[in-house]
Design an enzyme around this catalytic site. Structure first.
Site, PDB file in Angstrom:
ATOM      1  N   VAL A   1     -30.984  20.213   1.739  1.00 30.78           N
ATOM      2  CA  VAL A   1     -30.849  18.748   1.777  1.00 30.78           C
ATOM      3  C   VAL A   1     -29.886  18.286   0.684  1.00 30.78           C
ATOM      4  CG1 VAL A   1     -32.052  16.548   1.496  1.00 30.78           C
ATOM      5  CG2 VAL A   1     -33.165  18.434   2.715  1.00 30.78           C
TER       6      VAL A   1
ATOM      7  N   VAL B   1     -26.618  15.054  -0.191  1.00 27.86           N
ATOM      8  CA  VAL B   1     -25.657  14.009   0.189  1.00 27.86           C
ATOM      9  C   VAL B   1     -24.603  13.937  -0.920  1.00 27.86           C
ATOM     10  CG1 VAL B   1     -25.362  11.511   0.596  1.00 27.86           C
ATOM     11  CG2 VAL B   1     -27.361  12.698   1.534  1.00 27.86           C
TER      12      VAL B   1
ATOM     13  N   GLY C   1     -28.087   5.456   2.919  1.00 27.69           N
ATOM     14  CA  GLY C   1     -29.014   5.725   4.026  1.00 27.69           C
ATOM     15  C   GLY C   1     -28.776   7.021   4.776  1.00 27.69           C
TER      16      GLY C   1
ATOM     17  N   LEU D   1     -29.499  10.212   3.818  1.00 24.46           N
ATOM     18  CA  LEU D   1     -30.708  11.046   3.774  1.00 24.46           C
ATOM     19  C   LEU D   1     -31.766  10.461   4.711  1.00 24.46           C
ATOM     20  CD1 LEU D   1     -32.474  13.327   2.593  1.00 24.46           C
ATOM     21  CD2 LEU D   1     -33.291  11.659   0.926  1.00 24.46           C
TER      22      LEU D   1
ATOM     23  N   TYR E   1     -39.276  12.207  -1.400  1.00 27.52           N
ATOM     24  CA  TYR E   1     -39.807  12.421  -0.050  1.00 27.52           C
ATOM     25  C   TYR E   1     -41.056  11.637   0.364  1.00 27.52           C
ATOM     26  CZ  TYR E   1     -36.280  16.034   0.108  1.00 27.52           C
ATOM     27  OH  TYR E   1     -35.077  16.680   0.103  1.00 27.52           O
TER      28      TYR E   1
ATOM     29  N   PHE F   1     -37.655  27.863  -1.277  1.00 26.72           N
ATOM     30  CA  PHE F   1     -36.769  28.134  -0.142  1.00 26.72           C
ATOM     31  C   PHE F   1     -35.810  26.967   0.046  1.00 26.72           C
ATOM     32  CE2 PHE F   1     -40.941  26.570   1.233  1.00 26.72           C
ATOM     33  CZ  PHE F   1     -40.611  25.397   1.865  1.00 26.72           C
TER      34      PHE F   1
HETATM   35  C1  LIG Z   1     -31.531  13.060  -2.906  1.00 29.23           C
HETATM   36  C2  LIG Z   1     -30.359  12.701  -2.024  1.00 29.23           C
HETATM   37  C3  LIG Z   1     -30.299  13.658  -0.846  1.00 29.23           C
HETATM   38  C4  LIG Z   1     -30.547  11.245  -1.521  1.00 29.23           C
HETATM   39  O1  LIG Z   1     -29.599  10.955  -0.530  1.00 29.23           O
HETATM   40  P1  LIG Z   1     -29.148   9.434  -0.175  1.00 29.23           P
HETATM   41  O2  LIG Z   1     -28.346   9.493   1.069  1.00 29.23           O
HETATM   42  O3  LIG Z   1     -28.559   8.813  -1.379  1.00 29.23           O
HETATM   43  O4  LIG Z   1     -30.557   8.763   0.144  1.00 29.23           O
HETATM   44  P2  LIG Z   1     -30.766   7.368   0.917  1.00 29.23           P
HETATM   45  O5  LIG Z   1     -29.560   6.513   0.763  1.00 29.23           O
HETATM   46  O6  LIG Z   1     -31.209   7.649   2.312  1.00 29.23           O
HETATM   47  O7  LIG Z   1     -31.976   6.802   0.070  1.00 29.23           O
HETATM   48  C5  LIG Z   1     -33.180   6.396   0.609  1.00 29.23           C
HETATM   49  C6  LIG Z   1     -34.010   5.772  -0.469  1.00 29.23           C
HETATM   50  O8  LIG Z   1     -34.458   6.796  -1.364  1.00 29.23           O
HETATM   51  C7  LIG Z   1     -34.075   6.474  -2.701  1.00 29.23           C
HETATM   52  N1  LIG Z   1     -33.636   7.717  -3.334  1.00 29.23           N
HETATM   53  C8  LIG Z   1     -32.879   8.672  -2.786  1.00 29.23           C
HETATM   54  N2  LIG Z   1     -32.702   9.669  -3.652  1.00 29.23           N
HETATM   55  C9  LIG Z   1     -33.361   9.335  -4.774  1.00 29.23           C
HETATM   56  C10 LIG Z   1     -33.532   9.966  -6.022  1.00 29.23           C
HETATM   57  N3  LIG Z   1     -32.981  11.175  -6.285  1.00 29.23           N
HETATM   58  N4  LIG Z   1     -34.268   9.337  -6.939  1.00 29.23           N
HETATM   59  C11 LIG Z   1     -34.826   8.134  -6.669  1.00 29.23           C
HETATM   60  N5  LIG Z   1     -34.681   7.482  -5.487  1.00 29.23           N
HETATM   61  C12 LIG Z   1     -33.951   8.089  -4.556  1.00 29.23           C
HETATM   62  C13 LIG Z   1     -32.905   5.505  -2.556  1.00 29.23           C
HETATM   63  O9  LIG Z   1     -32.771   4.699  -3.684  1.00 29.23           O
HETATM   64  C14 LIG Z   1     -33.300   4.737  -1.323  1.00 29.23           C
HETATM   65  O10 LIG Z   1     -34.268   3.779  -1.691  1.00 29.23           O
HETATM   66  P3  LIG Z   1     -34.202   2.270  -1.121  1.00 29.23           P
HETATM   67  O11 LIG Z   1     -34.236   2.421   0.365  1.00 29.23           O
HETATM   68  O12 LIG Z   1     -35.428   1.664  -1.686  1.00 29.23           O
HETATM   69  O13 LIG Z   1     -32.926   1.719  -1.616  1.00 29.23           O
HETATM   70  C15 LIG Z   1     -29.014  12.776  -2.810  1.00 29.23           C
HETATM   71  O14 LIG Z   1     -29.108  11.926  -3.912  1.00 29.23           O
HETATM   72  C16 LIG Z   1     -28.674  14.180  -3.290  1.00 29.23           C
HETATM   73  O15 LIG Z   1     -28.022  14.923  -2.574  1.00 29.23           O
HETATM   74  N6  LIG Z   1     -29.080  14.539  -4.528  1.00 29.23           N
HETATM   75  C17 LIG Z   1     -28.721  15.844  -5.110  1.00 29.23           C
HETATM   76  C18 LIG Z   1     -29.305  17.029  -4.332  1.00 29.23           C
HETATM   77  C19 LIG Z   1     -30.778  16.884  -4.117  1.00 29.23           C
HETATM   78  O16 LIG Z   1     -31.532  16.557  -5.015  1.00 29.23           O
HETATM   79  N7  LIG Z   1     -31.205  17.148  -2.866  1.00 29.23           N
HETATM   80  C20 LIG Z   1     -32.603  17.125  -2.486  1.00 29.23           C
HETATM   81  C21 LIG Z   1     -33.065  18.551  -2.429  1.00 29.23           C
HETATM   82  S1  LIG Z   1     -34.794  18.714  -2.261  1.00 29.23           S
END
Ligand SMILES: CC(C)(COP(=O)(O)OP(=O)(O)OC[C@H]1O[C@@H](n2cnc3c(N)ncnc32)[C@H](O)[C@@H]1OP(=O)(O)O)[C@@H](O)C(=O)NCCC(=O)NCCS
Length: 410
Positions: free
Chosen positions: A83, A85, A93, A95, A125, A410
């Protein structure tokens, strides 16, 4: 259903190089060729979602097809992974759109009643219905401060070996132990190669991984995977033993393996990042405080199909309860469900009578592996008792005689 600001595609096998480089950047580490190939072998392109902006990859989310140990059995569980972005496209949006698409696909395929993942950050999550189902304990101790009980005369014998050479023995012990370990994922040959992969770039200056095997009266009944790292200061040797896993189906084997791991010459420190909350080691050493145990989150479970999931696990005591469930993302789960079960069987069907308890689907995920107390969730305001006495009656059934634990990331 949330629509993605950019179209979501399904990956193809040849996308692996791009995906892995992309994730390496997001997780801030380099990708060596050995790790890249080990991970290619477990990649499931047909279960991986991609978003591109033009030709540029900007988001990914995937899943592995595996079974997960649950109280009283093992169930197919989408193991969510890959996962990420791009920082240029975050918080728009993407994710959210991928999670909605993925959960809908898992639900509609009707093969996997749950999804499970490790979270890079715990706050990501829950909004998608994932609940913290298994915790782990980080252990780091001064081994000179720790003693185990003296060995019994018939404690069996230990042998050292190379993990890859002894993989069939490890698999036998693991499979026997897993039958009673909620939270442990099934490992086929591919997964054993992943777990035992040992690229030099990931050793942090320590030795290659080794295995110690315990032979009891019925053959090999335990193993420990570990590595050591030498260090010296003015006071002498201060090496570290880093443990990856200790699995044993006999108490004698477990004790003997730990006795060796805690007393390897020229080491003085222990590091272990995946002890169970009810890890016997915490009960064996003479000074548990010296293990510096710290609890953190491990597995997050999403109940994807409420009736199928609740019927797929077993319950520590007989239970007959009606639960009012809300699920904003997979509406089919919203409704009143009657759970009738016990240690040997369980069923979950639409209920006609009034509900005893009410909760959201995330709480069901937290309860699913038996590692979270129903009353604790109620005290946190996440489960509501609608019929007085329902919490006390149903609470013990949702627990299990072993704490939920997790073996590999994983
Ligand atoms: C975590 C990640 C995938 C989020 O992707 P994104 O496309 O920015 O997420 P979204 O735009 O769909 O966010 C949905 C909501 O979750 C919140 N959110 C997403 N990631 C967050 C984070 N790391 N910390 C806090 N809030 C988070 C957003 O603020 C948003 O909240 P809102 O709807 O109240 O504004 C991205 O930040 C990322 O790739 N991070 C680094 C890699 C990682 O940690 N991956 C997850 C592996 S388990």
């Amino acid at each position: 259903m949330t629509t993605s600001p950019l179209p979501i595609e399904t990956a193809r096998a040849e996308d692996w190089d791009k995906i892995n480089r992309f994730l390496g950047q997001l997780f801030h580490h380099g990708i060596d060729s050995e790790t890249h190939e080990i991970e290619r072998a477990i990649f499931e392109p047909e279960r991986t979602l991609l978003v591109r902006d033009g030709t540029e990859l900007v988001a990914t989310a995937g899943a592995f097809t595996r079974e997960l140990g649950v109280p009283g059995g093992s169930v197919p569980a989408a193991h969510v992974t890959l996962v990420g972005v791009a920082p240029t496209h975050r918080r728009r949006g993407l994710l959210t759109a991928m999670m909605h698409r993925q959960l809908r696909q898992i639900h509609d395929a009707r093969r996997e009643p749950i999804a499970v993942l490790w979270a890079s950050e715990g706050r990501i999550y829950p909004r998608f219905g994932y609940g913290l189902a298994a915790q782990r304990v980080l252990v780091s101790g001064e081994t000179t401060e720790l003693r185990l009980p003296a060995p019994a005369p018939d404690e069996g014998r230990l042998r050292l070996g190379s993990p890859a050479d002894r993989q069939p023995d490890l698999a036998r012990v693991y499979d026997r132990a897993r039958a009673d370990r909620p939270g442990w994922s099934a490992r086929d040959e591919r997964w054993w190669r992943y777990v035992l992969g040992d690229p030099e770039s990931q050793r942090g200056g320590a030795t290659e991984r080794r295995v110690v095997l315990h032979e009891g009266p019925d053959g090999i009944d335990g193993y420990g995977l570990f590595r050591t790292k030498g260090e010296w200061d003015g006071g002498g040797p201060r090496g570290t033993t880093t443990v990856d896993e200790v699995v044993a189906t006999s108490a004698a084997g477990y004790r003997a393996i730990w006795r060796m791991l805690l007393s390897i010459d020229l080491t003085r420190q222990l590091s272990w990042a995946r002890a169970a909350v009810d890890e016997p080691l915490l009960r064996l050493v003479n000074e548990p405080r010296r293990l510096n145990a710290r609890m953190v989150d491990a597995l997050w479970v999403r109940v994807v199909d409420v009736p199928a999931a609740l019927a797929a696990r077993r319950y520590a005591a007989d239970v007959d309860v009606t639960i009012e469930v809300t699920d904003d993302l997979l509406k089919e789960n919203t409704g009143r469900w009657r759970l009738h079960g016990g240690p040997a069987e369980a069923s979950c069907t639409p209920a006609s009578g009034p509900a005893d308890l009410a909760c959201d689907v995330r709480s069901l995920g937290e309860l699913f592996l038996g590692g979270t107390g129903l009353t604790a969730l109620a005290d946190a305001g996440r489960v509501r008792e609608l019929r007085p006495g329902a919490l006390a009656a149903a609470g013990p059934a949702f627990t299990w005689h072993r704490a939920a634990s997790a073996m590999e990331i994983f």
